[in-house]
Design a protein around this motif. Structure first.
Motif, PDB file in Angstrom:
ATOM      1  N   PHE A 133       0.833  -1.205   0.000  1.00  0.00           N
ATOM      2  CA  PHE A 133       0.000   0.000   0.000  1.00  0.00           C
ATOM      3  C   PHE A 133       0.869   1.258   0.000  1.00  0.00           C
ATOM      4  O   PHE A 133       0.591   2.227  -0.726  1.00  0.00           O
ATOM      5  N   SER A 147       3.335  15.726   3.620  1.00  0.00           N
ATOM      6  CA  SER A 147       2.158  15.513   2.762  1.00  0.00           C
ATOM      7  C   SER A 147       1.078  14.739   3.518  1.00  0.00           C
ATOM      8  O   SER A 147       1.388  13.946   4.402  1.00  0.00           O
ATOM      9  N   PRO A 148      -0.177  14.922   3.090  1.00  0.00           N
ATOM     10  CA  PRO A 148      -1.226  14.085   3.678  1.00  0.00           C
ATOM     11  C   PRO A 148      -1.066  12.657   3.189  1.00  0.00           C
ATOM     12  O   PRO A 148      -1.088  12.399   1.986  1.00  0.00           O
ATOM     13  N   PHE A 161       1.217   1.764   9.606  1.00  0.00           N
ATOM     14  CA  PHE A 161       2.679   1.756   9.556  1.00  0.00           C
ATOM     15  C   PHE A 161       3.309   1.826  10.944  1.00  0.00           C
ATOM     16  O   PHE A 161       4.441   1.408  11.151  1.00  0.00           O
ATOM     17  N   GLY A 167       1.985  11.143  -5.740  1.00  0.00           N
ATOM     18  CA  GLY A 167       3.125  10.236  -5.590  1.00  0.00           C
ATOM     19  C   GLY A 167       3.099   9.118  -6.614  1.00  0.00           C
ATOM     20  O   GLY A 167       3.449   7.976  -6.308  1.00  0.00           O
ATOM     21  N   ARG A 189       0.478   7.830  -7.943  1.00  0.00           N
ATOM     22  CA  ARG A 189      -0.623   6.912  -7.608  1.00  0.00           C
ATOM     23  C   ARG A 189      -1.935   7.330  -8.265  1.00  0.00           C
ATOM     24  O   ARG A 189      -2.990   6.816  -7.894  1.00  0.00           O
ATOM     25  N   ASP A 237       4.903  18.167  -4.706  1.00  0.00           N
ATOM     26  CA  ASP A 237       5.333  16.922  -4.056  1.00  0.00           C
ATOM     27  C   ASP A 237       5.550  15.844  -5.091  1.00  0.00           C
ATOM     28  O   ASP A 237       5.203  15.999  -6.264  1.00  0.00           O
ATOM     29  N   GLY A 271       8.381  12.264  -5.226  1.00  0.00           N
ATOM     30  CA  GLY A 271       9.739  11.834  -5.552  1.00  0.00           C
ATOM     31  C   GLY A 271      10.850  12.603  -4.874  1.00  0.00           C
ATOM     32  O   GLY A 271      12.018  12.403  -5.208  1.00  0.00           O
ATOM     33  N   GLY A 326       6.167  12.694   1.046  1.00  0.00           N
ATOM     34  CA  GLY A 326       5.190  11.694   1.476  1.00  0.00           C
ATOM     35  C   GLY A 326       5.876  10.473   2.043  1.00  0.00           C
ATOM     36  O   GLY A 326       6.163  10.381   3.241  1.00  0.00           O
ATOM     37  N   ARG A 327       6.217   9.529   1.171  1.00  0.00           N
ATOM     38  CA  ARG A 327       6.767   8.252   1.643  1.00  0.00           C
ATOM     39  C   ARG A 327       7.978   8.394   2.561  1.00  0.00           C
ATOM     40  O   ARG A 327       8.054   7.669   3.565  1.00  0.00           O
TER      41      ARG A 327
HETATM   42  C1  LIG Z   1       0.392   5.437   1.203  1.00  0.00           C
HETATM   43  C2  LIG Z   1      -0.017   6.765   0.652  1.00  0.00           C
HETATM   44  C3  LIG Z   1      -1.211   7.325   1.046  1.00  0.00           C
HETATM   45  C4  LIG Z   1      -1.596   8.573   0.553  1.00  0.00           C
HETATM   46  N1  LIG Z   1      -2.765   9.121   0.990  1.00  0.00           N
HETATM   47  C5  LIG Z   1      -3.139  10.331   0.521  1.00  0.00           C
HETATM   48  C6  LIG Z   1      -4.337  10.934   0.995  1.00  0.00           C
HETATM   49  O1  LIG Z   1      -5.036  10.388   1.828  1.00  0.00           O
HETATM   50  N2  LIG Z   1      -4.674  12.141   0.461  1.00  0.00           N
HETATM   51  C7  LIG Z   1      -3.907  12.772  -0.478  1.00  0.00           C
HETATM   52  O2  LIG Z   1      -4.249  13.864  -0.928  1.00  0.00           O
HETATM   53  N3  LIG Z   1      -2.752  12.234  -0.899  1.00  0.00           N
HETATM   54  C8  LIG Z   1      -2.358  11.034  -0.418  1.00  0.00           C
HETATM   55  N4  LIG Z   1      -1.175  10.502  -0.831  1.00  0.00           N
HETATM   56  C9  LIG Z   1      -0.307  11.288  -1.735  1.00  0.00           C
HETATM   57  C10 LIG Z   1       0.634  12.186  -0.914  1.00  0.00           C
HETATM   58  O3  LIG Z   1      -0.082  13.241  -0.316  1.00  0.00           O
HETATM   59  C11 LIG Z   1       1.711  12.819  -1.796  1.00  0.00           C
HETATM   60  O4  LIG Z   1       1.094  13.439  -2.885  1.00  0.00           O
HETATM   61  C12 LIG Z   1       2.736  11.798  -2.280  1.00  0.00           C
HETATM   62  O5  LIG Z   1       2.986  10.812  -1.318  1.00  0.00           O
HETATM   63  C13 LIG Z   1       4.032  12.505  -2.622  1.00  0.00           C
HETATM   64  O6  LIG Z   1       4.929  11.625  -3.236  1.00  0.00           O
HETATM   65  P1  LIG Z   1       6.121  10.881  -2.459  1.00  0.00           P
HETATM   66  O7  LIG Z   1       5.487   9.815  -1.630  1.00  0.00           O
HETATM   67  O8  LIG Z   1       6.950  10.362  -3.561  1.00  0.00           O
HETATM   68  O9  LIG Z   1       6.836  11.895  -1.603  1.00  0.00           O
HETATM   69  C14 LIG Z   1      -0.773   9.261  -0.363  1.00  0.00           C
HETATM   70  C15 LIG Z   1       0.451   8.696  -0.737  1.00  0.00           C
HETATM   71  C16 LIG Z   1       0.839   7.476  -0.242  1.00  0.00           C
HETATM   72  C17 LIG Z   1       2.169   6.920  -0.646  1.00  0.00           C
END
Ligand SMILES: Cc1cc2nc3c(=O)[nH]c(=O)nc-3n(C[C@H](O)[C@H](O)[C@H](O)COP(=O)(O)O)c2cc1C
Length: 399
Positions: A59, A111-112, A119, A294, A296, A324, A326, A347-348
């Motif tokens: 996830f 980031s949210p 985790f 991210g 996703r 955000d 990477g 984020g991650r």
């Molecule tokens: C496990 C996971 C859960 C996330 N949940 C949310 C969320 O609830 N709301 C949201 O706007 N973005 C969510 N994101 C996206 C992050 O806010 C952010 O855009 C992204 O993680 C940034 O990329 P990075 O992980 O490479 O730093 C999530 C990302 C991950 C990896």
């Protein structure tokens, strides 16, 4: 395997860990004995992967389709090089960052990221304590596993709130009212998932996990047939039967609808084009987060750092633009600032720290990235965030 993880997690939390032989045991296992042993964020990525159950790791780590956008996000930072400058007095480096009149110690924002209880047991509360300790902004997901009130208390002041639009404006209004009631000054509306997504890597890891999700998550959990939304504290007291997190039919007038029910500043999270950035300004947004979730959301293959310049150009300084995706090094933060970002979200990486050591892991990740950013700033002769300009970068594709 899960007993071993539990044992390692127990050791990780133990103050006894500082000494031999626990440290040696961890080293043999390829793990960190304590948060301070992590040298870059990838040490925490490796540790999180070892500690988390496969489904939770899947996830956290997944992109969509072939993870092309996920990989592009970090790879694209190497397109840019830093132009160093010498004989500047860099004995004082100031990373103070202003957003909507509020002052933060750093341009690095949390980031949210949803479901942080998957985790580390304290989840978003542990992240909040680390954010408080170092004076970072934290944005809290609608899908937080801890209540917004508890997180705000842990952070010592209100987070910014990330809104999933839902497909029921009555529900959306209640979420906004609760966030505003908790003192949040800003809402970031996530708009990059209008129609779901295809998380292949997550699916693969899920197959490796032999546990029954329903045991911990209840019938609302990932593999259950129940109401996932209802399991999250943000939805306590809200009728959520049949409610979805997003709606495929929303258009730009949604910003005005939100404006009509809240006094919070409104950011739009998940824009990647100049056209949309201009529309966001025209429709009254107070800020933008350039984001592809991210890697996703849409498998565009395009890195956010490559989208940033056209968004910055379209906005022309009228509202703050965050980015955000990477960001893995302080030099990445520097590059994003040089390309016009007002602040840079991670984020991650902080969640790798969280999964490894809870608050201390997040704290160490923030410390590492801040140290790297400080060195990049000093090396480029930039003493304050406002001094970081495009002239500090070389775009290797433009040579
Ligand atoms: C496990 C996971 C859960 C996330 N949940 C949310 C969320 O609830 N709301 C949201 O706007 N973005 C969510 N994101 C996206 C992050 O806010 C952010 O855009 C992204 O993680 C940034 O990329 P990075 O992980 O490479 O730093 C999530 C990302 C991950 C990896």
């Amino acid at each position: 395997m899960s007993n071993r993880r539990a044992f390692l997690r127990f050791l990780a939390a133990s103050p006894l860990l500082a000494g031999y032989p626990a440290a040696e045991l961890f080293a043999q296992d390829g793990l960190l004995a304590k948060a301070g042993d992590g040298l870059d964020v990838f040490d925490f990525e490796a540790m999180a992967k070892r500690l988390l159950p496969p489904a939770h790791w899947g996830f956290l780590s997944t992109g969509v389709d072939g993870d092309v956008t996920l990989k592009a996000n970090s790879a694209a930072y190497s397109r840019y090089q830093l132009r160093t400058r010498r004989f500047v007095d860099v004995s004082r480096i100031d990373m103070t960052t202003q957003l909507f009149g509020e002052s933060f110690n750093s341009p690095i924002v949390l980031s949210p990221l949803s479901s942080q209880g998957a985790f580390y047991p304290e989840g978003e509360v542990a992240s909040a304590r680390a954010a408080k300790g170092r004076g970072h902004l934290q944005i809290l997901s609608t899908q937080s596993t801890r209540s917004i009130e508890d997180v705000n208390q842990a952070r010592g002041k209100p987070v910014w709130y990330q809104l999933y639009t839902t497909d029921s404006f009555a529900v959306t209004t209640k979420l906004l009212q609760r966030a505003e009631g908790a003192g949040c000054p800003v809402v970031a509306i996530t708009v990059d998932l209008p129609a779901g997504r295809n998380t292949v890597t997550q699916g693969r890891f899920q197959k490796l996990d032999t546990r029954d999700c329903v045991t911990c998550h209840g019938p609302g959990g990932p593999s259950g047939n129940g109401n996932v939304v209802a399991t999250k504290p943000m939805f306590t007291g809200i009728e959520t039967k049949g409610v979805r997190m997003q709606s495929a039919s929303l258009t730009w007038d949604f910003i005005k609808r939100v404006r009509d029910v809240t006094k919070m500043k409104i950011m739009v999270k998940g824009l990647e084009s100049g056209e949309d950035a201009a529309l966001a300004v025209d429709n009254g947004a107070d800020g933008i987060v350039v984001s592809n979730h991210g890697g996703r959301a849409t498998e565009s293959g395009r890195a956010t750092i490559e989208s940033l310049p056209e968004v910055v150009q379209a906005v022309a300084g009228r509202i703050p633009v965050l980015v955000d995706g990477g960001v893995r090094r302080g030099t990445d933060v520097f590059k994003a600032l040089a390309l016009g970002a007002s602040a840079v979200c991670i984020g991650r990486p902080y969640v790798w720290g969280l999964a490894s050591f809870g608050e201390q892991g997040v704290d160490r990740v923030l410390e590492i990235l801040s140290t790297e950013l400080r060195l990049a700033m000093a090396g480029c002769g930039t003493r304050a965030i406002s001094e970081i300009k495009a002239a500090a970068l070389i775009d290797t594709r433009m040579r």
